[in-house]
Design an enzyme around this catalytic site. Sequence first.
Site, short mmCIF file in Angstrom:
data_model
loop_
_atom_site.label_atom_id
_atom_site.label_comp_id
_atom_site.label_asym_id
_atom_site.label_seq_id
_atom_site.Cartn_x
_atom_site.Cartn_y
_atom_site.Cartn_z
N THR A 258 0.83 -1.21 0.00
CA THR A 258 0.00 0.00 0.00
C THR A 258 0.87 1.26 0.00
OG1 THR A 258 -0.08 -0.02 2.42
CG2 THR A 258 -1.91 -1.10 1.27
N LEU A 261 -0.48 4.80 0.97
CA LEU A 261 -1.81 4.64 1.56
C LEU A 261 -1.67 3.90 2.89
CD1 LEU A 261 -3.81 3.49 -1.59
CD2 LEU A 261 -4.02 5.69 -0.43
N HIS A 358 10.00 2.34 17.86
CA HIS A 358 9.29 1.13 17.52
C HIS A 358 9.28 0.18 18.72
CE1 HIS A 358 12.71 -1.73 16.61
NE2 HIS A 358 13.36 -0.60 16.50
N ASP A 368 17.76 -3.10 20.81
CA ASP A 368 16.94 -2.59 19.70
C ASP A 368 15.60 -3.30 19.72
OD1 ASP A 368 15.76 -1.96 17.27
OD2 ASP A 368 17.45 -2.62 16.04
N GLU A 406 8.51 -2.16 12.71
CA GLU A 406 9.58 -1.30 12.18
C GLU A 406 10.65 -2.13 11.50
OE1 GLU A 406 13.52 1.04 12.74
OE2 GLU A 406 12.96 -0.99 13.28
N GLU A 407 10.96 -3.29 12.11
CA GLU A 407 12.08 -4.09 11.59
C GLU A 407 11.83 -4.56 10.16
OE1 GLU A 407 14.80 -4.01 12.94
OE2 GLU A 407 14.66 -4.02 15.12
N GLU A 418 1.04 8.15 6.74
CA GLU A 418 0.19 8.14 5.55
C GLU A 418 -1.26 8.45 5.92
OE1 GLU A 418 2.91 4.98 2.97
OE2 GLU A 418 1.16 4.26 4.07
N ASP A 435 15.57 5.07 19.65
CA ASP A 435 15.42 3.63 19.37
C ASP A 435 16.43 2.88 20.23
OD1 ASP A 435 15.43 1.09 18.33
OD2 ASP A 435 15.40 1.70 16.23
N HIS A 499 26.68 5.41 25.61
CA HIS A 499 27.57 4.63 26.45
C HIS A 499 27.46 3.11 26.32
CE1 HIS A 499 29.83 7.29 29.14
NE2 HIS A 499 28.90 8.15 28.88
#
Lengths: 678, 678
Positions: A258, A261, A358, A368, A406-407, A418, A435, A499
């Site tokens: 999409t 969209l 995310h 992460d 997200e990944e 969107e 993140d 760090h």
Amino acid sequence: MIIKAVIGVLCAAVVLAIGIVIGHFGINNSSAPSWLNDVAKDVDESLIEKFLAEVDTIHIQENLRELTDVPHMATTPGDEKTVQTMLRRWQDADTGLDDAWREEYNVYLSFPDPNNPNKVTVANTVQHSIREREKAYTSDQDDPEVVQPYAAYSPAGHAKGKLVYANQGKPSDYEQLSQTLNLTGTIAITRYGGAGRGAKAINAAPYGVVGVLVYTDPLDINDGLMSDTNETYPHSWYMPPSGVERGSFNRDFGDLLTPYLAAKEETYRIPPENIVGIPPIPIQPIGFEDAYILICALGGDAAPSEWQGAFNCTYNYGGPGFKPTSEFNNRLSKNSANVMGVIRGSVEPDRYVIYGNHRDSWVHGAIDPSSGTSVMLEITRVLGRMVKQGIWRPRRSIIFGSWGAEEFGLIGSAEYTEQYFAKLSERTIAYINVDIAVFGKKLHMFYLSELNKTMLLIFHASSTVSQLKKSLFKVQPIIHYQQQSIFLRIPLVCAISYHSLFLSGFVSHQAVARTAGNILIRLADSLLLPFNCSDYAEILEDYLNTAVTLYQQQLEAHKISIGKCKTATDVFGDAGEYCNTQHTGRNIMPLKVRRINDQLMLLDRAFLDPLAFPDKYAFRHVIWTSSSAGKATFPGLADAFAQAESSGLDSDWDKVHYHLSVVSQAIEGAASTLADVI
Amino acid sequence: MIIKAVIGVLCAAVVLAIGIVIGHFGINNSSAPSWLNDVAKDVDESLIEKFLAEVDTIHIQENLRELTDVPHMATTPGDEKTVQTMLRRWQDADTGLDDAWREEYNVYLSFPDPNNPNKVTVANTVQHSIREREKAYTSDQDDPEVVQPYAAYSPAGHAKGKLVYANQGKPSDYEQLSQTLNLTGTIAITRYGGAGRGAKAINAAPYGVVGVLVYTDPLDINDGLMSDTNETYPHSWYMPPSGVERGSFNRDFGDLLTPYLAAKEETYRIPPENIVGIPPIPIQPIGFEDAYILICALGGDAAPSEWQGAFNCTYNYGGPGFKPTSEFNNRLSKNSANVMGVIRGSVEPDRYVIYGNHRDSWVHGAIDPSSGTSVMLEITRVLGRMVKQGIWRPRRSIIFGSWGAEEFGLIGSAEYTEQYFAKLSERTIAYINVDIAVFGKKLHMFYLSELNKTMLLIFHASSTVSQLKKSLFKVQPIIHYQQQSIFLRIPLVCAISYHSLFLSGFVSHQAVARTAGNILIRLADSLLLPFNCSDYAEILEDYLNTAVTLYQQQLEAHKISIGKCKTATDVFGDAGEYCNTQHTGRNIMPLKVRRINDQLMLLDRAFLDPLAFPDKYAFRHVIWTSSSAGKATFPGLADAFAQAESSGLDSDWDKVHYHLSVVSQAIEGAASTLADVI
């Protein structure tokens, strides 16, 4: 009599004074409405002190433990558990936000088939099977929910061929390699870096390569050391030899079915075979333990010095080869949730500061993304409590986003943007993304505009602000990446990390939470936005100088003048200086404050041109669009110049001229938004 | 003693009261700054009365005389004379604006070659030469600067062939005609209307037609009467038989060599052979005097009844033909000027009301455009004087534009918008265009949003406001045209014209000046913008109902649901009603006023999607983009549906689904800008 008169006068004076006092303070002055103080209020430093004091390492530690309890890859049960965690926290009666809810999208993902796992097998003089799963160093890694290493969006298939080494899988790498070897029917092993993940396969296919392996060379991680098991995780933050970097192998972002969209239930979806920017041939990531065995066994000529990595052997091009068999992934559509939360602004609720990260990981995601999410939850806890206690409400609204999927390609934030594009692009002051809050040895903090110098110096151990400013160009790729994650254009993006993971007691997480929260409060509460009109002028000037140095001579040879661009850059510089003079202290009319803030907020958006880059998905910004030319100058110009120089075609030189006009017009147009408003 | 005490108390009371008065009014209350009254000030009705009283017929008459003194086609010496007139007026010390200047663009135009005039000759049984110039009824028409009738942007060339009658030159007309005749090598005579000017040639070329003639049929002008010379100009406003409608025969607008870029000196220009949307074969306009002779002499079958015009003969398809020889036009780049003027706003200078009209004409331009320009000059005279006298300064800024080269395709306003796109799209409240102020017999006034009903009733003789509202759909083509003239999207567009030219003493011009000026002042001065949040909701609902009626059944047959669009329209309706409740009287916080006004100003822009119509130059609006399907519903959906219904291809049905998703997302996104701001 005199005394009486004096007393009388004194009494009269006292009565008069009382009257004046009553008249001045006692009668509600209808010309001084109650909102007058609110609109003029600036950021409250004591409140920031209070925030900094309340950020607590124990809470962050608990957050991280809860978030990383099980693997939480997008759309898995573990992911749903983190959705519930976010909602419970943000809806808490004492420390929650004004409102929080989930937003769901149905998106196209890619998973390995658990019944038919990916295999890479070497059959030759050296018999060797590539590990199907990483070695478990701690018990949580035995969780059956830990996904097998794979390349999301790689096609399924069986590829067999001789192995060659193709460096980073850039177009120039395959070009160079093909001058030595015929690549038809080969499998290329590549290292991460240089080209996008999926690009390593996309670039290979035209040469007849049938499959690609990719690994992280110790040169590019672990401080360049080919560490053995005792020197790596869990003994240090170094990646263990069997560790594999998973990732999404799509070039574009957002839901792939999409484009532009929001991926809602009834939204039109393109046929999957029409997706562009994903690998056309199978590709599989492996650990450097296996890559070491493969690469050191390669025959053929030695690869050039810049292709060499950290293994204790010479990296050859290859020529002798192996016969790997591999099976790959399923693609399917699944529901993925964002969790949204808001604190409503008091004076300008229609101005948004967005803070996000995310939520999904590849495995447990302690770094992460959960290091960032645990920091975000601590920030919302402290701020939420101040709101619930009635001691604070920000001037502007704050939107928190916990993005899903997200990944797989920045999907959650892209779908959100969107869906609400008009509103977000009209009203967003800035987006802050935290993140990977804690990783490696340094504080990484990337930003476009100068904020509060003192604050930066407090939290930044190794660099001065001016060093950080100078490093602006170096961090561009990261800025791009972050800005893509919410692809409307916003004047400030922070990506913060700090760090070593092994500072005891989550002190580094705490420092990031304080830094990010401090920035967030200043953005939300400052009367005048803490942006500088002329930061862009410096960038434009540097870009122009680079363009003059690199291109002017050849441009003139093709009768293309760079003069208009020079004029535009000069005009912009003057307009920026003029705009800075408008930042005049307190007690200015609230609509003038708003006007100046609107100029600052919308400046970056003045550089958008939705038609300038028809071939680059979602890129519209004439200064920050990604460029393959690798020059620190205007990206459209740089790419068009490289193309024209290579082809020599008149039509390509026309495109150079076109992009020069596009950027000149954008700079002039942006300058006119900074100059006197009419 | 009692008396003394009473006197003492009374004195004390008086002193106390004096003190209270001094305290309340005499001491500058630091909490009530001086701007407080300014920001809360609404439109001043007495000032509007003053404006209305000062609009003067004599001044308008003088303006018109000065502007129409000589022909002033774009870039000619006559055009430069009008530039100087505008500058002199707008820079006048007593009645001028705050500032006025010229902005120049180098644009691509098309003129007949005076040494090689266009000729149309008929050589057959009927010998006939088409008039090269119109008959001069008054001495000014003998001016050598009067340009010969021609079709701007027609290619030069010699076309010879048999004549056929092709109605309005629509695709369906040529299609129908080709079923009767082989059109290869023919010349088609067409009447104005139905298709764009240039489209009559573009549509013809695929059938092998080699040249096109075009004329205005009396059916479509002169109240349908085939009037003779005594009944037409200068004896009435009817067009004389030899009169020829000149025009620009390009489909797109703005400078044709610099799409989306301002046509400045160094701007990149596309090669002229790459221009699209201009006639591929020669085309020439002629008067109905000549068309009468040609059409009535045509052989072949009778054309269908809806092809018949007002000539007293049967319009046949043709078949016997003539041999016209024709020579056509030069195209070249020339400098064209806009004249710009501003009145700076006092409270919100960063909000613009733009008022404009083009300045160039085809000949003397007493109606188009100078009736409008003479009205604009009278408005600026009255407003300019009020500003210079210090009795008025608008809340918002007013920008006046006198556009160049409009007749060649809206060039001046398009280049201006391209150059300042970011600034104008961020800040413009509305654009008012008064071109042909006075023409025909009725007041024409088209607008999107409801303004002040009283005002409209004063100046609108024949319609009530509710009638005008109902006519919204009928006037869409004109709204499109006007909105194109400045192609950023703005929530209000007025195109105003009034009454017969022959009302004595310029009373009709005066009425238009009063109406337009009244609207202008209200837009500039109203505290809350006089727009209605829910007007759009009605339009969307009507569009949706039409779509359901026309398409739903077939959509369902192709498994495409219209449900999302229904939901979005409902959500929008609720949001619009909510937004209207926010219009709550006076004494509200200035930043809340600004917030509501921003919602109203930006609502229309929330429907922009720059990628939705890649094949339609400059169209981005999912509700108002032009459509060839001729249905009063969402244009992208309507066109895609027509295409899919005709081809039956799955890929075309996919496009229908795509456009349904685009419009649903836009409506939902726009609704979210009207709902509670966070």
